[in-house]
Design a protein around this motif. Structure first.
Motif, PDB file in Angstrom:
ATOM      1  N   THR A 533       0.831  -1.218   0.000  1.00 17.07           N
ATOM      2  CA  THR A 533       0.000   0.000   0.000  1.00 17.07           C
ATOM      3  C   THR A 533       0.864   1.266   0.000  1.00 17.07           C
ATOM      4  O   THR A 533       0.841   2.027   0.967  1.00 17.07           O
ATOM      5  CB  THR A 533      -0.906  -0.001   1.255  1.00 17.07           C
ATOM      6  OG1 THR A 533      -0.068  -0.198   2.411  1.00 17.07           O
ATOM      7  CG2 THR A 533      -1.962  -1.068   1.204  1.00 17.07           C
ATOM      8  N   PRO A 534       1.608   1.508  -1.094  1.00 20.36           N
ATOM      9  CA  PRO A 534       2.479   2.690  -1.086  1.00 20.36           C
ATOM     10  C   PRO A 534       1.691   3.993  -1.141  1.00 20.36           C
ATOM     11  O   PRO A 534       0.502   4.007  -1.525  1.00 20.36           O
ATOM     12  CB  PRO A 534       3.311   2.499  -2.360  1.00 20.36           C
ATOM     13  CG  PRO A 534       2.450   1.672  -3.266  1.00 20.36           C
ATOM     14  CD  PRO A 534       1.671   0.757  -2.348  1.00 20.36           C
ATOM     15  N   LEU A 535       2.336   5.062  -0.764  1.00 23.29           N
ATOM     16  CA  LEU A 535       1.815   6.435  -0.939  1.00 23.29           C
ATOM     17  C   LEU A 535       0.461   6.680  -0.270  1.00 23.29           C
ATOM     18  O   LEU A 535      -0.317   7.514  -0.724  1.00 23.29           O
ATOM     19  CB  LEU A 535       1.720   6.777  -2.435  1.00 23.29           C
ATOM     20  CG  LEU A 535       3.044   6.733  -3.222  1.00 23.29           C
ATOM     21  CD1 LEU A 535       2.782   6.892  -4.728  1.00 23.29           C
ATOM     22  CD2 LEU A 535       4.004   7.812  -2.755  1.00 23.29           C
ATOM     23  N   ASP A 628       3.848   6.642 -12.216  1.00 25.37           N
ATOM     24  CA  ASP A 628       5.209   6.101 -12.239  1.00 25.37           C
ATOM     25  C   ASP A 628       5.735   5.899 -10.813  1.00 25.37           C
ATOM     26  O   ASP A 628       6.337   4.881 -10.484  1.00 25.37           O
ATOM     27  CB  ASP A 628       6.165   7.047 -12.978  1.00 25.37           C
ATOM     28  CG  ASP A 628       6.024   6.926 -14.491  1.00 25.37           C
ATOM     29  OD1 ASP A 628       5.174   6.124 -14.941  1.00 25.37           O
ATOM     30  OD2 ASP A 628       6.748   7.637 -15.216  1.00 25.37           O
ATOM     31  N   GLY A 629       5.468   6.904  -9.968  1.00 20.30           N
ATOM     32  CA  GLY A 629       5.962   6.833  -8.583  1.00 20.30           C
ATOM     33  C   GLY A 629       5.371   5.642  -7.849  1.00 20.30           C
ATOM     34  O   GLY A 629       6.068   4.933  -7.109  1.00 20.30           O
ATOM     35  N   MET A 630       4.094   5.417  -8.092  1.00 18.88           N
ATOM     36  CA  MET A 630       3.437   4.293  -7.414  1.00 18.88           C
ATOM     37  C   MET A 630       4.022   2.965  -7.908  1.00 18.88           C
ATOM     38  O   MET A 630       4.367   2.080  -7.113  1.00 18.88           O
ATOM     39  CB  MET A 630       1.931   4.351  -7.707  1.00 18.88           C
ATOM     40  CG  MET A 630       1.171   3.213  -7.092  1.00 18.88           C
ATOM     41  SD  MET A 630      -0.522   3.136  -7.685  1.00 18.88           S
ATOM     42  CE  MET A 630      -1.160   4.621  -7.050  1.00 18.88           C
ATOM     43  N   ALA A 631       4.170   2.863  -9.210  1.00 21.21           N
ATOM     44  CA  ALA A 631       4.705   1.619  -9.775  1.00 21.21           C
ATOM     45  C   ALA A 631       6.118   1.370  -9.247  1.00 21.21           C
ATOM     46  O   ALA A 631       6.482   0.239  -8.887  1.00 21.21           O
ATOM     47  CB  ALA A 631       4.696   1.704 -11.293  1.00 21.21           C
ATOM     48  N   LEU A 632       6.908   2.438  -9.177  1.00 23.41           N
ATOM     49  CA  LEU A 632       8.288   2.275  -8.698  1.00 23.41           C
ATOM     50  C   LEU A 632       8.330   1.895  -7.222  1.00 23.41           C
ATOM     51  O   LEU A 632       9.204   1.149  -6.779  1.00 23.41           O
ATOM     52  CB  LEU A 632       9.084   3.561  -8.953  1.00 23.41           C
ATOM     53  CG  LEU A 632       9.427   3.780 -10.444  1.00 23.41           C
ATOM     54  CD1 LEU A 632       9.834   5.225 -10.711  1.00 23.41           C
ATOM     55  CD2 LEU A 632      10.526   2.817 -10.905  1.00 23.41           C
ATOM     56  N   LYS A 633       7.373   2.390  -6.456  1.00 20.44           N
ATOM     57  CA  LYS A 633       7.300   2.003  -5.033  1.00 20.44           C
ATOM     58  C   LYS A 633       6.999   0.507  -4.911  1.00 20.44           C
ATOM     59  O   LYS A 633       7.585  -0.195  -4.087  1.00 20.44           O
ATOM     60  CB  LYS A 633       6.216   2.806  -4.305  1.00 20.44           C
ATOM     61  CG  LYS A 633       6.656   4.180  -3.877  1.00 20.44           C
ATOM     62  CD  LYS A 633       7.511   4.093  -2.614  1.00 20.44           C
ATOM     63  CE  LYS A 633       8.193   5.400  -2.304  1.00 20.44           C
ATOM     64  NZ  LYS A 633       9.378   5.257  -1.467  1.00 20.44           N
ATOM     65  N   TYR A 634       6.041   0.037  -5.704  1.00 18.70           N
ATOM     66  CA  TYR A 634       5.743  -1.404  -5.661  1.00 18.70           C
ATOM     67  C   TYR A 634       7.005  -2.211  -5.970  1.00 18.70           C
ATOM     68  O   TYR A 634       7.323  -3.193  -5.297  1.00 18.70           O
ATOM     69  CB  TYR A 634       4.620  -1.757  -6.657  1.00 18.70           C
ATOM     70  CG  TYR A 634       3.233  -1.616  -6.052  1.00 18.70           C
ATOM     71  CD1 TYR A 634       2.774  -2.534  -5.112  1.00 18.70           C
ATOM     72  CD2 TYR A 634       2.391  -0.567  -6.402  1.00 18.70           C
ATOM     73  CE1 TYR A 634       1.504  -2.404  -4.545  1.00 18.70           C
ATOM     74  CE2 TYR A 634       1.124  -0.429  -5.833  1.00 18.70           C
ATOM     75  CZ  TYR A 634       0.690  -1.355  -4.906  1.00 18.70           C
ATOM     76  OH  TYR A 634      -0.556  -1.230  -4.337  1.00 18.70           O
ATOM     77  N   GLN A 635       7.740  -1.739  -6.978  1.00 17.94           N
ATOM     78  CA  GLN A 635       8.969  -2.448  -7.339  1.00 17.94           C
ATOM     79  C   GLN A 635       9.996  -2.364  -6.198  1.00 17.94           C
ATOM     80  O   GLN A 635      10.654  -3.345  -5.866  1.00 17.94           O
ATOM     81  CB  GLN A 635       9.551  -1.842  -8.621  1.00 17.94           C
ATOM     82  CG  GLN A 635      10.830  -2.530  -9.091  1.00 17.94           C
ATOM     83  CD  GLN A 635      10.579  -3.977  -9.511  1.00 17.94           C
ATOM     84  OE1 GLN A 635       9.620  -4.270 -10.214  1.00 17.94           O
ATOM     85  NE2 GLN A 635      11.431  -4.893  -9.053  1.00 17.94           N
ATOM     86  N   GLU A 636      10.076  -1.189  -5.594  1.00 11.10           N
ATOM     87  CA  GLU A 636      11.039  -1.005  -4.501  1.00 11.10           C
ATOM     88  C   GLU A 636      10.758  -1.997  -3.369  1.00 11.10           C
ATOM     89  O   GLU A 636      11.671  -2.594  -2.800  1.00 11.10           O
ATOM     90  CB  GLU A 636      10.954   0.440  -3.979  1.00 11.10           C
ATOM     91  CG  GLU A 636      12.025   0.812  -2.971  1.00 11.10           C
ATOM     92  CD  GLU A 636      11.842   2.244  -2.444  1.00 11.10           C
ATOM     93  OE1 GLU A 636      11.226   3.094  -3.145  1.00 11.10           O
ATOM     94  OE2 GLU A 636      12.298   2.505  -1.311  1.00 11.10           O
ATOM     95  N   GLY A 637       9.476  -2.173  -3.066  1.00  9.38           N
ATOM     96  CA  GLY A 637       9.108  -3.118  -2.010  1.00  9.38           C
ATOM     97  C   GLY A 637       9.594  -4.525  -2.338  1.00  9.38           C
ATOM     98  O   GLY A 637      10.162  -5.220  -1.476  1.00  9.38           O
TER      99      GLY A 637
END
Ligand code: GCV
Length: 718
Positions: A533-535, A628-637
């Motif tokens: 659940t980013p952002l 993009d930010g959300m997608a990158l957060k999912y990837q970061e996790g």
């Protein structure tokens, strides 16, 4: 020669034990052999003799603990090193049981601690070195003994000790959501440890092991049964069993509490009503309280979930929470009992934002609750999400004790297969500034009472314990039980300190292990936020069991049970507008806080979509679009979990095989599931954003339909 062989055998035993066989049952009370020779010599020199003062069951437990801990850690049998008239001596006993000559050495120590506090002091008297562990009560002494053993377990020096400490919070409870059939609501570590069928005659050794573990971190209460309560627990048949447990827990300083089903007077009392103002109901509860206290004189009191998720409560009779709580509080007051009344209430008939519902049911009634009532408030206004802004009720009821409810079990955080160190989450909430009395009015100050001079204080943790051999299903998650206890004792402790202590006691003091694994623990909470659940997204778990992603779910009868209610994704954007242009939930916070939450320039991006509905091409602070930010957060996790695995894989030399593999296998599951979360959520939200995945985000290997088709009819804890 013989001595050397014996030593070799002992060392071999200790070594093998360490490397090969450890099922985790001993938790953080491993008492590993201190392999640093000079440190071990110091410890052996400092404690040549044990001198218990007083002969209560509690002091006996303290003695046994010292004998066990010292023998294991120092490789010498301490069972005979007791009551000797020579050698450097460790005395332990309460103020009332210490000799006058010893008390004289302690000066005004007892003014510095409260009823459950302890002091550990070194001094010299008549050419002998002493360490004294004392308190105003025997339980205080026991806490001091555990602290002393913790010093050794974490390889701290024990010369010139001068420690005083007291719990900052009075009521420090575990809440077991355990049912009488031994299933555990939201439990992921097996079945309930309470074997109701064989109680009261069969006392599973787990009961005292449980009490001992709790006492070692200062937990002093346990609510045995689920808040979704069964009235049968209040019948003589079950009270007899509860009494047996209370007897086991008492010497460890642990009080027993029960949940009270509000309709019990009807269900087991044969009355026609449970109206809290009806004289027969008032009388029924009074008699019930008397009956319980006749069996368990130190019974703690009741925890109540009322008018929430179908549970009965005073509103069924057009009464309010004050009427309900005060009626029960009156029944237990003559016995010094308390009532912990939960603020987790929301109704499907209320069309406003669920996050706003508790506040108006409680805050206007500040000052009307009896003084033995605490309002137990979850850390956030929705429900134990991976990240949630602090509940607006904190700091908002200056005349009412507000008790924190944290969830240790991981209902919304991947169950016990995900290794997440929760003190990071707890710390974030406790340090959040409510601004109720200006800057610095942090949540911890409401919980420890210092903000408004509250006398009664409390913290509850929904337990993650079951009958799995290692208690929590995943060795790593023992840290969350440990950490909860430590924070309930001192809500200002840092997650870093807690992780450090726990690792040293549970595994090893080797820095080559401590440093990387501590870092992994401290990052693990942000990892789960990122891959789930980013952002500021929230409550997008699949419904019912809450296992795995389910952002698409929209067909449940109650609007606020559906994930679509929370993320509100559409072609224009995503997020829940809780600012004045939306539900205006921010209004329930102090103006300074509301202003930050309302303002896109000031709000932390960690809470962004909790409070704002924003277009997919909204620009984040780093210049990325929201999508993009959300997608990158999912990837970061996902990447964070991968790096947890890499860290752990290097730790094999420092950990016994059993616990090493337990954590390793579970981390691999977590990695698989983090990818599942990323792919399912991004595919789902992409239908609305209609934007491509940015560079750096792995392409999903399955379709959205595949993810939607997954069903888990037997997911645990449901
Ligand atoms: C015990 C959430 C959980 C329920 C729980 C409830 C509560 O809704 O899903 O299982 O019920 O919170 O805290 O009362």
């Amino acid at each position: 020669m013989l001595k050397k062989v014996k030593l070799l055998i002992l060392l071999l035993f200790v070594f093998c034990n360490h490397i090969f066989a450890n099922d985790g049952y001993k938790l953080w009370l491993q008492y590993n052999y201190v392999n640093n020779e000079s440190l071990r010599e110091d410890y052996l020199n400092a404690v040549q003799n044990l001198l218990p003062s007083g002969n209560s069951e509690t002091i006996n437990i303290a003695l046994k603990e010292l004998q066990l801990g010292l023998s294991d850690m120092l490789g010498t049998d301490f069972t005979s090193k007791i009551n000797k008239d020579n050698g450097n001596t460790l005395i332990f006993g309460s103020e009332a049981n210490l000799g006058e000559d010893i008390k004289l050495q302690l000066g005004n120590t007892f003014n510095q601690i409260n009823e459950e506090g302890y002091a550990i002091k070194s001094f010299k008297l008549r050419n002998r070195n002493y360490i004294v562990i004392t308190g105003k009560s025997d339980v205080g002494v026991l806490y001091g003994v555990f602290e002393f053993l913790r010093l050794l377990q974490t390889h701290k020096p024990i010369e010139n000790l001068n420690i005083t400490d007291s719990p900052k919070i009075k009521i420090r409870t575990l809440n077991h959501w355990d049912n009488l059939d031994r299933t555990v609501e939201r439990g992921y570590a097996g079945f309930s440890i309470w074997d109701w069928h064989r109680l009261p005659d069969y006392l599973d050794p787990r009961y005292s092991d449980y009490a001992r573990a709790n006492a070692s971190v200062g937990i002093n209460g346990t609510v045995l049964n689920n808040v979704n309560a069964n009235a049968l627990i209040l019948t003589p048949q079950y009270l007899e069993k509860v009494e047996a447990l209370a007897n086991v827990f008492r010497p460890y300083g642990i009080k027993v509490y029960l949940t009270a089903r509000f309709s019990a007077p009807i269900e087991i009392g044969g009355l026609e009503t449970a109206d809290p103002l009806a004289p027969e109901v008032i009388n029924w509860w009074k008699q019930k309280a008397d009956e319980i206290y006749a069996r368990i004189p130190d019974f703690g009191g009741f925890l109540v979930k009322a008018n929430s998720e179908g549970q009965p409560g005073p509103q069924n009779y057009d009464r309010n929470h004050v009427d309900g709580a005060n009626m029960l509080a009156t029944a237990v007051a003559p016995h010094n009992g308390i009532v912990m009344w939960r603020a987790f209430v929301y109704s499907e008939h209320d069309a406003t934002d669920r996050a706003k519902q508790a506040y108006p049911e409680f805050v206007p009634y500040d000052g009307q609750f009896k003084d033995n009532v605490l309002i137990q408030v979850k850390n956030g206004a929705i429900d134990f999400q991976p990240r949630e802004p602090f509940h607006p009720m904190f700091g908002a009821m200056p005349k009412t004790p507000i008790m924190m409810e944290f969830q240790i079990t991981q209902e919304y955080l991947g169950f016990s297969t995900h290794s997440i160190f929760l003190p990071k989450l707890f710390e974030e909430v406790l340090k959040a500034d409510t601004y109720r009395k200006g800057k610095g009015s942090i949540v911890a100050k409401d919980i420890d009472g210092s903000l408004d001079n509250k006398r009664l204080t409390g913290m509850a943790g929904v337990s993650n314990i079951g009958n799995d051999i290692n208690w929590t299903g995943n060795t790593f998650l023992q840290a969350n039980w440990y950490g909860f206890g430590r924070l309930a004792w001192d809500p200002y402790l840092s997650a870093d300190t807690i992780a450090d202590e726990w690792l040293r006691q549970t595994f090893t003091n080797d820095e080559k292990f401590i440093n990387p694994v501590k870092e992994m623990m401290l990052d693990s909470r942000e990892a789960v936020v990122n891959y789930m659940t980013p952002l500021g997204l929230h409550h997008i778990m699949d419904t019912g069991h809450h296992y795995g992603p389910g952002p698409w779910v929209s067909n449940l009868s109650r609007p606020e049970w559906n994930p679509v209610y929370y993320h509100k994704a559409d072609s224009l954007g995503i997020g829940f507008d809780r600012t004045p242009t939306g539900s205006n939930a921010t209004e329930q916070y102090a103006p300074e806080v509301a202003q930050v939450f309302n303002d896109l320039d000031q709000i932390s991006e960690k809470d962004l979509l909790w409070f704002h509905h924003l277009p997919w091409d909204y620009k984040l602070k780093n210049g990325n679009t929201l999508w993009d930010g959300m997608a990158l957060k999912y990837q970061e996790g996902v990447d964070q979990v991968k790096s947890m695995i890499e860290t752990w894989n290097k730790m094999q030399p420092y950990v016994d095989a059993e616990r090493y593999n337990n954590i390793k296998m579970l981390l691999n599951i977590q990695y698989k599931e983090a990818k599942w979360w990323r792919d399912a959520c991004l595919l789902y939200f992409q239908q609305y954003s209609k934007m491509p995945l940015p560079e750096g985000v792995e392409k999903p290997t399955k379709t959205l339909d595949y993810f939607k088709s997954l069903k888990f009819p037997f997911a645990p804890g449901n």
